[in-house]
Scaffold this motif. Structure first.
Motif, PDB file in Angstrom:
ATOM      1  N   ALA A  69       0.853  -1.201   0.000  1.00  0.00           N
ATOM      2  CA  ALA A  69       0.000   0.000   0.000  1.00  0.00           C
ATOM      3  C   ALA A  69       0.884   1.244   0.000  1.00  0.00           C
ATOM      4  CB  ALA A  69      -0.967  -0.010   1.196  1.00  0.00           C
ATOM      5  N   ALA A  70       1.971   1.183  -0.781  1.00  0.00           N
ATOM      6  CA  ALA A  70       3.002   2.228  -0.754  1.00  0.00           C
ATOM      7  C   ALA A  70       2.462   3.586  -1.191  1.00  0.00           C
ATOM      8  CB  ALA A  70       4.169   1.814  -1.647  1.00  0.00           C
ATOM      9  N   LEU A  71       1.429   3.589  -2.034  1.00  0.00           N
ATOM     10  CA  LEU A  71       0.913   4.872  -2.545  1.00  0.00           C
ATOM     11  C   LEU A  71       0.147   5.639  -1.465  1.00  0.00           C
ATOM     12  CD1 LEU A  71      -0.202   3.496  -6.024  1.00  0.00           C
ATOM     13  CD2 LEU A  71       1.781   4.962  -5.583  1.00  0.00           C
ATOM     14  N   VAL A  72      -0.191   4.939  -0.371  1.00  0.00           N
ATOM     15  CA  VAL A  72      -0.807   5.612   0.780  1.00  0.00           C
ATOM     16  C   VAL A  72       0.060   5.390   2.027  1.00  0.00           C
ATOM     17  CG1 VAL A  72      -3.214   5.791   0.024  1.00  0.00           C
ATOM     18  CG2 VAL A  72      -2.393   3.625   0.949  1.00  0.00           C
ATOM     19  N   ALA A  73       1.362   5.321   1.794  1.00  0.00           N
ATOM     20  CA  ALA A  73       2.340   5.172   2.877  1.00  0.00           C
ATOM     21  C   ALA A  73       1.991   4.019   3.822  1.00  0.00           C
ATOM     22  CB  ALA A  73       2.471   6.483   3.651  1.00  0.00           C
ATOM     23  N   GLY A  74       1.479   2.925   3.237  1.00  0.00           N
ATOM     24  CA  GLY A  74       1.203   1.730   4.024  1.00  0.00           C
ATOM     25  C   GLY A  74      -0.130   1.732   4.752  1.00  0.00           C
ATOM     26  N   ASP A  75      -0.822   2.861   4.689  1.00  0.00           N
ATOM     27  CA  ASP A  75      -2.095   2.955   5.420  1.00  0.00           C
ATOM     28  C   ASP A  75      -3.238   2.416   4.554  1.00  0.00           C
ATOM     29  OD1 ASP A  75      -4.253   3.529   6.968  1.00  0.00           O
ATOM     30  OD2 ASP A  75      -3.769   5.647   7.264  1.00  0.00           O
ATOM     31  N   GLN A  76      -3.394   1.104   4.624  1.00  0.00           N
ATOM     32  CA  GLN A  76      -4.292   0.403   3.709  1.00  0.00           C
ATOM     33  C   GLN A  76      -5.756   0.837   3.816  1.00  0.00           C
ATOM     34  OE1 GLN A  76      -2.438  -2.730   5.742  1.00  0.00           O
ATOM     35  NE2 GLN A  76      -4.300  -3.861   6.132  1.00  0.00           N
ATOM     36  N   THR A  77      -6.154   1.406   4.953  1.00  0.00           N
ATOM     37  CA  THR A  77      -7.551   1.837   5.070  1.00  0.00           C
ATOM     38  C   THR A  77      -7.787   3.181   4.363  1.00  0.00           C
ATOM     39  OG1 THR A  77      -7.094   2.834   7.222  1.00  0.00           O
ATOM     40  CG2 THR A  77      -7.994   0.613   7.230  1.00  0.00           C
ATOM     41  N   ARG A  78      -6.730   3.789   3.861  1.00  0.00           N
ATOM     42  CA  ARG A  78      -6.904   5.014   3.060  1.00  0.00           C
ATOM     43  C   ARG A  78      -6.850   4.747   1.559  1.00  0.00           C
ATOM     44  NH1 ARG A  78      -2.320   8.161   4.915  1.00  0.00           N
ATOM     45  NH2 ARG A  78      -2.530   9.045   2.838  1.00  0.00           N
ATOM     46  N   GLU A  79      -6.694   3.474   1.208  1.00  0.00           N
ATOM     47  CA  GLU A  79      -6.517   3.118  -0.203  1.00  0.00           C
ATOM     48  C   GLU A  79      -7.736   3.497  -1.044  1.00  0.00           C
ATOM     49  OE1 GLU A  79      -6.466  -1.141  -1.220  1.00  0.00           O
ATOM     50  OE2 GLU A  79      -4.479  -0.817  -2.072  1.00  0.00           O
ATOM     51  N   PHE A  80      -8.913   3.204  -0.532  1.00  0.00           N
ATOM     52  CA  PHE A  80     -10.123   3.448  -1.331  1.00  0.00           C
ATOM     53  C   PHE A  80     -10.278   4.931  -1.661  1.00  0.00           C
ATOM     54  CE2 PHE A  80     -14.663   3.972  -2.163  1.00  0.00           C
ATOM     55  CZ  PHE A  80     -14.841   2.995  -3.124  1.00  0.00           C
ATOM     56  N   THR A  81     -10.040   5.777  -0.677  1.00  0.00           N
ATOM     57  CA  THR A  81     -10.128   7.226  -0.887  1.00  0.00           C
ATOM     58  C   THR A  81      -9.105   7.667  -1.935  1.00  0.00           C
ATOM     59  OG1 THR A  81     -10.806   7.442   1.406  1.00  0.00           O
ATOM     60  CG2 THR A  81     -10.080   9.448   0.316  1.00  0.00           C
ATOM     61  N   ALA A  82      -7.920   7.098  -1.862  1.00  0.00           N
ATOM     62  CA  ALA A  82      -6.859   7.467  -2.806  1.00  0.00           C
ATOM     63  C   ALA A  82      -7.192   7.049  -4.247  1.00  0.00           C
ATOM     64  CB  ALA A  82      -5.534   6.862  -2.367  1.00  0.00           C
ATOM     65  N   ILE A  83      -7.936   5.966  -4.399  1.00  0.00           N
ATOM     66  CA  ILE A  83      -8.366   5.570  -5.756  1.00  0.00           C
ATOM     67  C   ILE A  83      -9.348   6.605  -6.282  1.00  0.00           C
ATOM     68  CG2 ILE A  83      -9.456   3.796  -7.181  1.00  0.00           C
ATOM     69  CD1 ILE A  83      -8.990   1.892  -4.688  1.00  0.00           C
ATOM     70  N   ARG A  84     -10.289   6.988  -5.441  1.00  0.00           N
ATOM     71  CA  ARG A  84     -11.284   7.978  -5.860  1.00  0.00           C
ATOM     72  C   ARG A  84     -10.626   9.296  -6.230  1.00  0.00           C
ATOM     73  NH1 ARG A  84     -16.336   8.207  -1.949  1.00  0.00           N
ATOM     74  NH2 ARG A  84     -16.739   9.826  -3.469  1.00  0.00           N
ATOM     75  N   GLN A  85      -9.586   9.655  -5.480  1.00  0.00           N
ATOM     76  CA  GLN A  85      -8.915  10.935  -5.721  1.00  0.00           C
ATOM     77  C   GLN A  85      -7.924  10.885  -6.872  1.00  0.00           C
ATOM     78  OE1 GLN A  85      -7.270  11.449  -1.816  1.00  0.00           O
ATOM     79  NE2 GLN A  85      -9.038  12.613  -1.070  1.00  0.00           N
ATOM     80  N   GLY A  86      -7.654   9.687  -7.387  1.00  0.00           N
ATOM     81  CA  GLY A  86      -6.734   9.575  -8.516  1.00  0.00           C
ATOM     82  C   GLY A  86      -5.267   9.470  -8.122  1.00  0.00           C
ATOM     83  N   VAL A  87      -5.003   9.337  -6.833  1.00  0.00           N
ATOM     84  CA  VAL A  87      -3.627   9.087  -6.386  1.00  0.00           C
ATOM     85  C   VAL A  87      -3.226   7.662  -6.791  1.00  0.00           C
ATOM     86  CG1 VAL A  87      -2.163   8.859  -4.324  1.00  0.00           C
ATOM     87  CG2 VAL A  87      -3.888  10.669  -4.445  1.00  0.00           C
ATOM     88  N   ILE A  88      -4.243   6.815  -6.858  1.00  0.00           N
ATOM     89  CA  ILE A  88      -4.077   5.424  -7.289  1.00  0.00           C
ATOM     90  C   ILE A  88      -4.918   5.245  -8.552  1.00  0.00           C
ATOM     91  CG2 ILE A  88      -4.725   3.058  -6.677  1.00  0.00           C
ATOM     92  CD1 ILE A  88      -4.094   3.808  -3.733  1.00  0.00           C
ATOM     93  N   ASP A  89      -4.345   4.623  -9.591  1.00  0.00           N
ATOM     94  CA  ASP A  89      -5.081   4.425 -10.847  1.00  0.00           C
ATOM     95  C   ASP A  89      -5.879   3.122 -10.853  1.00  0.00           C
ATOM     96  OD1 ASP A  89      -4.005   6.783 -12.082  1.00  0.00           O
ATOM     97  OD2 ASP A  89      -2.111   5.697 -12.278  1.00  0.00           O
ATOM     98  N   LEU A  90      -5.243   2.080 -10.334  1.00  0.00           N
ATOM     99  CA  LEU A  90      -5.899   0.773 -10.266  1.00  0.00           C
ATOM    100  C   LEU A  90      -5.571   0.167  -8.899  1.00  0.00           C
ATOM    101  CD1 LEU A  90      -4.033   0.812 -13.151  1.00  0.00           C
ATOM    102  CD2 LEU A  90      -5.676  -0.967 -13.695  1.00  0.00           C
ATOM    103  N   ALA A  91      -6.436  -0.737  -8.431  1.00  0.00           N
ATOM    104  CA  ALA A  91      -6.137  -1.387  -7.158  1.00  0.00           C
ATOM    105  C   ALA A  91      -6.758  -2.768  -7.115  1.00  0.00           C
ATOM    106  CB  ALA A  91      -6.651  -0.557  -5.987  1.00  0.00           C
ATOM    107  N   ILE A  92      -6.129  -3.619  -6.325  1.00  0.00           N
ATOM    108  CA  ILE A  92      -6.756  -4.882  -5.937  1.00  0.00           C
ATOM    109  C   ILE A  92      -6.871  -4.773  -4.432  1.00  0.00           C
ATOM    110  CG2 ILE A  92      -6.625  -7.395  -5.967  1.00  0.00           C
ATOM    111  CD1 ILE A  92      -4.610  -7.155  -8.264  1.00  0.00           C
ATOM    112  N   GLY A  93      -8.094  -4.544  -3.969  1.00  0.00           N
ATOM    113  CA  GLY A  93      -8.266  -4.231  -2.561  1.00  0.00           C
ATOM    114  C   GLY A  93      -9.056  -5.273  -1.807  1.00  0.00           C
ATOM    115  N   SER A  94      -8.696  -5.438  -0.541  1.00  0.00           N
ATOM    116  CA  SER A  94      -9.460  -6.321   0.340  1.00  0.00           C
ATOM    117  C   SER A  94     -10.731  -5.606   0.784  1.00  0.00           C
ATOM    118  CB  SER A  94      -8.628  -6.686   1.566  1.00  0.00           C
ATOM    119  OG  SER A  94      -9.470  -7.168   2.599  1.00  0.00           O
ATOM    120  N   THR A  95     -11.811  -6.371   0.832  1.00  0.00           N
ATOM    121  CA  THR A  95     -13.087  -5.823   1.329  1.00  0.00           C
ATOM    122  C   THR A  95     -12.907  -5.239   2.734  1.00  0.00           C
ATOM    123  OG1 THR A  95     -13.595  -8.082   2.052  1.00  0.00           O
ATOM    124  CG2 THR A  95     -14.578  -7.339  -0.027  1.00  0.00           C
ATOM    125  N   ILE A  96     -11.985  -5.790   3.510  1.00  0.00           N
ATOM    126  CA  ILE A  96     -11.768  -5.280   4.869  1.00  0.00           C
ATOM    127  C   ILE A  96     -11.200  -3.865   4.820  1.00  0.00           C
ATOM    128  CG2 ILE A  96     -10.534  -5.605   7.048  1.00  0.00           C
ATOM    129  CD1 ILE A  96     -10.304  -8.586   6.343  1.00  0.00           C
TER     130      ILE A  96
END
Ligand code: X2X
Length: 342
Positions: A69-96
């Motif tokens: 989860a390097a694009l969110v400095a390891g904070d995996q619970t911020r991954e979804f927000t980062a995808i929406r904001q375009g910081v992340i282009d694609l993701a394979i995310g855990s439902t958790i």
């Protein structure tokens, strides 16, 4: 005349050969976020997805995977927000990891909702899966395929766990959904939320006694080396993975590109699921044997023993069913009840 025809033919040929939308602006790199790398079925899925897309897009779409989860400095619970904001282009995310933003994803973390792999499939491949994809789409990401992390088994450094009583007073690292806090608290344990990046040093130092993750994560992360000598196969929750693309990125691609990315996600997800289940479906229990071969004590619960954990967490199930949405939970229970049984 002849010459101008040839010129025209050449122009047509060039137009046909050009990427279907010659106007499409391709980024030099599309960033794919995962929590773990290619030693894990999850990261393997990411690698397969990236490679397949490179192939079917003739190199136009160049995906680079960022594990940890390097694009969110390891904070995996911020991954979804980062995808929406375009910081992340694609993701394979855990439902958790996405459940703090998408409350319906807590469904898969309801303790003892899914008794077996067919139950997971009954959800992801049925009407519940469709509902969840529609919810994600409404929240501004484009869901393409399902993958799998797996059934999460409880491990610890102190003692074998056979009854809820055995968990009393043990400190567990849990993932960042409050539902996990409730489940472990109901079992008399002390849960602490932290990222996967923080979990491993916390286990190594003894700041926490235990954790819960699929056996494929246990072996790839070598959790036996951070004191995890006891594993109990309780299968209390499983986390599917979801292959998604940022909405604007998706919109920037041609229909051919989208087909390529979508089909590659489905194929990668299938391989990801196959790897996540390898050696874990009876009669093949080779993955469990592998863990035992590491000197780890593996406890297999009898149905009666498992039932004690179900009972002890039932209140948590009921509380969270309300928060997730009683209709969705009912639909999930009905899909599971109707699943094929071998
Ligand atoms: O953090 C975890 O435990 C992991 C790797 O399984 C997830 O990202 C949900």
């Amino acid at each position: 005349m002849k010459k101008s025809l040839a010129v025209l033919a050449a122009a047509v040929a060039a137009a046909v050969a050009a990427p279907a939308g010659a106007q499409t602006k391709y980024a030099p790199e599309y960033r794919l976020s995962t929590v773990v790398g290619t030693a894990f079925p999850w990261g393997k899925g990411g690698e397969i997805w990236a490679n397949k897309v490179r192939e079917c897009s003739n190199g136009r779409i160049n995906i680079k995977m960022y594990p940890g989860a390097a694009l969110v400095a390891g904070d995996q619970t911020r991954e979804f927000t980062a995808i929406r904001q375009g910081v992340i282009d694609l993701a394979i995310g855990s439902t958790i990891n996405w459940s703090p933003q998408v409350k319906e994803l807590n469904l898969f973390s309801l303790p003892f909702l899914m008794p077996d792999y067919r139950a997971i499939d009954a959800l992801t491949q049925g009407p519940v899966g469709k509902d969840i994809f529609a919810i994600l789409e409404k929240q501004g990401v484009v869901p393409l395929a399902w993958g799998e992390n797996g059934f999460r088994e409880v491990t610890n450094s102190k003692r074998p766990i056979r009854t809820p009583d055995d968990m009393k007073g043990l400190k567990f690292r849990v993932v960042g959904s409050p539902l996990f806090n409730d489940t472990f608290t109901a079992l008399g344990a002390n849960p602490t939320q932290m990222s996967w990046a923080d979990a491993q040093p916390a286990l190594a130092s003894g700041a926490v006694d235990g954790q819960e993750n699929p056996l494929t994560v246990f072996t790839a992360a070598k959790l036996q080396n951070v004191g995890q000598k006891n594993v109990t196969l309780w299968g209390y929750v499983a986390d599917p993975l979801i292959y998604v693309v940022n909405k604007e990125v998706w919109a920037s691609w041609t229909p051919e590109d989208r087909k390529c990315v979508q089909e590659a996600a489905v194929a990668a997800g299938q391989e990801n699921i196959r790897l996540a289940r390898a050696g874990l479906i009876a009669p093949d229990d080779s993955m469990v044997k592998t863990v035992e071969g590491l000197g780890v004590n593996v406890v297999r619960l009898t149905p009666q023993e498992r039932e004690a954990f179900v009972k002890a967490t039932r209140k948590v199930y009921d509380k969270w069913a309300k928060q997730i949405g009683p209709e969705l939970v009912k639909k999930a229970e009905a899909s599971i009840a109707a699943r094929p049984k071998n």
